[in-house]
Design a protein around this motif. Structure first.
Motif, PDB file in Angstrom:
ATOM      1  N   TYR A 141       1.007  -1.141  -0.004  1.00  0.00           N
ATOM      2  CA  TYR A 141       0.063  -0.271  -0.415  1.00  0.00           C
ATOM      3  C   TYR A 141       1.162   1.646  -0.596  1.00  0.00           C
ATOM      4  N   PRO A 142       1.383   1.803  -1.302  1.00  0.00           N
ATOM      5  CA  PRO A 142       1.660   2.712  -1.154  1.00  0.00           C
ATOM      6  C   PRO A 142       1.428   4.539  -1.449  1.00  0.00           C
ATOM      7  N   GLY A 143       2.129   5.509  -0.243  1.00  0.00           N
ATOM      8  CA  GLY A 143       1.474   5.882  -0.806  1.00  0.00           C
ATOM      9  C   GLY A 143       2.595   7.398   0.080  1.00  0.00           C
ATOM     10  N   SER A 144       1.932   8.742   0.130  1.00  0.00           N
ATOM     11  CA  SER A 144       3.332   9.752   0.878  1.00  0.00           C
ATOM     12  C   SER A 144       2.826   9.606   2.248  1.00  0.00           C
ATOM     13  N   PHE A 145       1.234   9.061   2.325  1.00  0.00           N
ATOM     14  CA  PHE A 145       1.153   9.369   4.420  1.00  0.00           C
ATOM     15  C   PHE A 145       1.130  10.365   5.032  1.00  0.00           C
TER      16      PHE A 145
ATOM     17  N   ILE B 204       5.742   4.138   2.093  1.00  0.00           N
ATOM     18  CA  ILE B 204       5.851   5.378   1.775  1.00  0.00           C
ATOM     19  C   ILE B 204       7.441   5.884   1.379  1.00  0.00           C
ATOM     20  N   ALA B 205       6.343   6.981   0.408  1.00  0.00           N
ATOM     21  CA  ALA B 205       7.244   6.928  -0.980  1.00  0.00           C
ATOM     22  C   ALA B 205       8.131   8.718  -0.244  1.00  0.00           C
ATOM     23  N   THR B 206       9.555   8.733  -0.787  1.00  0.00           N
ATOM     24  CA  THR B 206      10.428   9.551  -0.549  1.00  0.00           C
ATOM     25  C   THR B 206      10.975   9.429  -1.422  1.00  0.00           C
TER      26      THR B 206
ATOM     27  N   SER C 125       9.657   2.526   3.988  1.00  0.00           N
ATOM     28  CA  SER C 125       9.789   3.702   2.679  1.00  0.00           C
ATOM     29  C   SER C 125      10.713   3.280   2.117  1.00  0.00           C
ATOM     30  N   PHE C 126      10.309   3.554   1.097  1.00  0.00           N
ATOM     31  CA  PHE C 126      11.314   3.519  -0.477  1.00  0.00           C
ATOM     32  C   PHE C 126      11.298   4.185  -0.959  1.00  0.00           C
ATOM     33  N   GLN C 127      12.217   4.071  -2.367  1.00  0.00           N
ATOM     34  CA  GLN C 127      13.412   5.386  -3.175  1.00  0.00           C
ATOM     35  C   GLN C 127      12.704   4.820  -4.380  1.00  0.00           C
ATOM     36  N   GLY C 128      12.720   5.575  -5.005  1.00  0.00           N
ATOM     37  CA  GLY C 128      12.808   5.207  -6.793  1.00  0.00           C
ATOM     38  C   GLY C 128      11.627   4.645  -7.233  1.00  0.00           C
ATOM     39  N   LEU C 129      11.284   3.709  -8.304  1.00  0.00           N
ATOM     40  CA  LEU C 129       9.718   3.805  -9.017  1.00  0.00           C
ATOM     41  C   LEU C 129       9.592   2.107  -8.081  1.00  0.00           C
ATOM     42  N   LEU C 130       7.648   2.266  -7.685  1.00  0.00           N
ATOM     43  CA  LEU C 130       7.428   1.322  -6.676  1.00  0.00           C
ATOM     44  C   LEU C 130       6.963   0.315  -7.451  1.00  0.00           C
ATOM     45  N   VAL C 131       7.349   0.162  -9.175  1.00  0.00           N
ATOM     46  CA  VAL C 131       7.388  -1.308  -8.586  1.00  0.00           C
ATOM     47  C   VAL C 131       8.834  -1.951  -8.648  1.00  0.00           C
TER      48      VAL C 131
ATOM     49  N   ILE D 210      -1.941  -1.938  -3.428  1.00  0.00           N
ATOM     50  CA  ILE D 210      -3.856  -0.850  -3.206  1.00  0.00           C
ATOM     51  C   ILE D 210      -3.680   0.129  -3.016  1.00  0.00           C
ATOM     52  N   ARG D 211      -4.710   0.513  -3.777  1.00  0.00           N
ATOM     53  CA  ARG D 211      -4.989   2.042  -3.198  1.00  0.00           C
ATOM     54  C   ARG D 211      -6.294   2.759  -3.499  1.00  0.00           C
ATOM     55  N   GLY D 212      -6.102   4.042  -2.331  1.00  0.00           N
ATOM     56  CA  GLY D 212      -7.503   4.007  -2.536  1.00  0.00           C
ATOM     57  C   GLY D 212      -8.221   5.149  -3.409  1.00  0.00           C
TER      58      GLY D 212
ATOM     59  N   GLU E  53      -8.680   9.751 -12.625  1.00  0.00           N
ATOM     60  CA  GLU E  53      -7.365   9.482 -13.492  1.00  0.00           C
ATOM     61  C   GLU E  53      -6.125   9.565 -13.675  1.00  0.00           C
ATOM     62  N   TYR E  54      -6.043   9.731 -12.411  1.00  0.00           N
ATOM     63  CA  TYR E  54      -4.305  10.131 -11.479  1.00  0.00           C
ATOM     64  C   TYR E  54      -4.480   9.207 -11.360  1.00  0.00           C
ATOM     65  N   GLU E  55      -5.689   8.150 -11.082  1.00  0.00           N
ATOM     66  CA  GLU E  55      -5.352   6.588 -10.532  1.00  0.00           C
ATOM     67  C   GLU E  55      -5.093   5.331 -11.448  1.00  0.00           C
TER      68      GLU E  55
ATOM     69  N   GLN F   7      -3.706   6.115 -14.403  1.00  0.00           N
ATOM     70  CA  GLN F   7      -2.584   6.404 -15.150  1.00  0.00           C
ATOM     71  C   GLN F   7      -1.978   5.409 -14.332  1.00  0.00           C
ATOM     72  N   MET F   8      -1.862   6.051 -13.283  1.00  0.00           N
ATOM     73  CA  MET F   8      -0.222   5.492 -12.453  1.00  0.00           C
ATOM     74  C   MET F   8      -0.387   3.819 -12.502  1.00  0.00           C
ATOM     75  N   ALA F   9      -1.747   3.301 -12.341  1.00  0.00           N
ATOM     76  CA  ALA F   9      -2.129   2.115 -12.315  1.00  0.00           C
ATOM     77  C   ALA F   9      -1.681   1.471 -13.599  1.00  0.00           C
ATOM     78  N   MET F  10      -1.897   2.250 -14.862  1.00  0.00           N
ATOM     79  CA  MET F  10      -1.613   1.824 -16.337  1.00  0.00           C
ATOM     80  C   MET F  10       0.130   1.844 -16.287  1.00  0.00           C
ATOM     81  N   MET F  11       0.567   2.473 -15.331  1.00  0.00           N
ATOM     82  CA  MET F  11       2.052   3.054 -16.302  1.00  0.00           C
ATOM     83  C   MET F  11       2.717   2.026 -15.535  1.00  0.00           C
ATOM     84  N   ASN F  12       1.805   1.350 -14.462  1.00  0.00           N
ATOM     85  CA  ASN F  12       2.863   0.913 -13.590  1.00  0.00           C
ATOM     86  C   ASN F  12       2.916  -0.585 -14.029  1.00  0.00           C
ATOM     87  N   HIS F  13       1.479  -1.021 -14.624  1.00  0.00           N
ATOM     88  CA  HIS F  13       1.343  -2.499 -15.092  1.00  0.00           C
ATOM     89  C   HIS F  13       2.112  -2.728 -16.647  1.00  0.00           C
TER      90      HIS F  13
END
Ligand code: PNS
Length: 164
Positions: free
Chosen positions: A9-13, A38-40, A73-79, A91-93, A101-103, A105-111
């Motif tokens: 479950y990624p995010g800025s939190f 947590i993305a940094t 936490s992670f740096q760089g690409l989520l994938v 997982i995204r809410g 739209e934003y979600e 785009q991200m899901a498609m790019m990650n896929h």
């Protein structure tokens, strides 16, 4: 082999809200373990809370679920992070339609980047529909009350940040 019991479950939190907490709890009905990741990005960090503070808050909130929920936490690409952890599920809410739209785009790019990775969307609970970390910070900074929208430990830390 991929670990289908583990969801990321990624995010800025910044900070974690009750909307996030609800999502983790519901994810645990389907997956054995969740990593709140947590993305940094040290070059573009405009966060209110430091990474350490955000990790601490997540750990405190999910202390009763230790073993099933981890904060990381992670740096760089989520994938790349998901692959490193051996997970193929992100997982995204989704709150309002405006998130879509934003979600999407991200899901498609990650896929596209990692075809084995899928994004699972969950609708947030109705009481969390309008909650966001950004709004919560703004309301507290202007003296408003966000109790019930964030966990108690987060509320205390938010008030301390803005000396309320
Ligand atoms: O809570 P947020 O800020 O909406 O989360 C966005 C997040 C962290 C999930 C997204 O920005 C992300 O995955 N960042 C990591 C870098 C990355 O993989 N970028 C490409 C996304 S298609």
């Amino acid at each position: 082999m991929a670990n289908h019991e583990l969801a990321i479950y990624p995010g800025s939190f910044d900070p974690i809200t009750n909307g996030h907490v609800d999502l983790v709890q519901r994810t645990l009905r389907v997956f054995d373990k969740v990593i709140v990741a947590i993305a940094t990005n040290p070059e573009k960090d405009h966060s209110l809370f430091s990474l350490e503070e955000r990790i601490d808050m997540v750990q405190e909130v999910f202390a009763p679920l230790q073993g099933r929920v981890a904060a990381d936490s992670f740096q760089g690409l989520l994938v790349d992070y998901a692959e490193l952890k051996g997970s193929t599920v992100v997982i995204r809410g989704l709150r309002a339609i405006s998130d879509f739209e934003y979600e999407f785009q991200m899901a498609m790019m990650n896929h596209r980047l990692k075809p084995k990775l899928d994004t699972f969307f969950m609708m947030t609970g109705e009481s969390e529909f309008y909650t966001s970390s950004r709004l919560v910070k703004e309301v507290v900074s202007l003296g408003g009350d966000v109790s019930g929208l964030v966990p108690d430990n987060v509320l205390t830390k938010l008030k301390a940040k803005f000396k309320r």
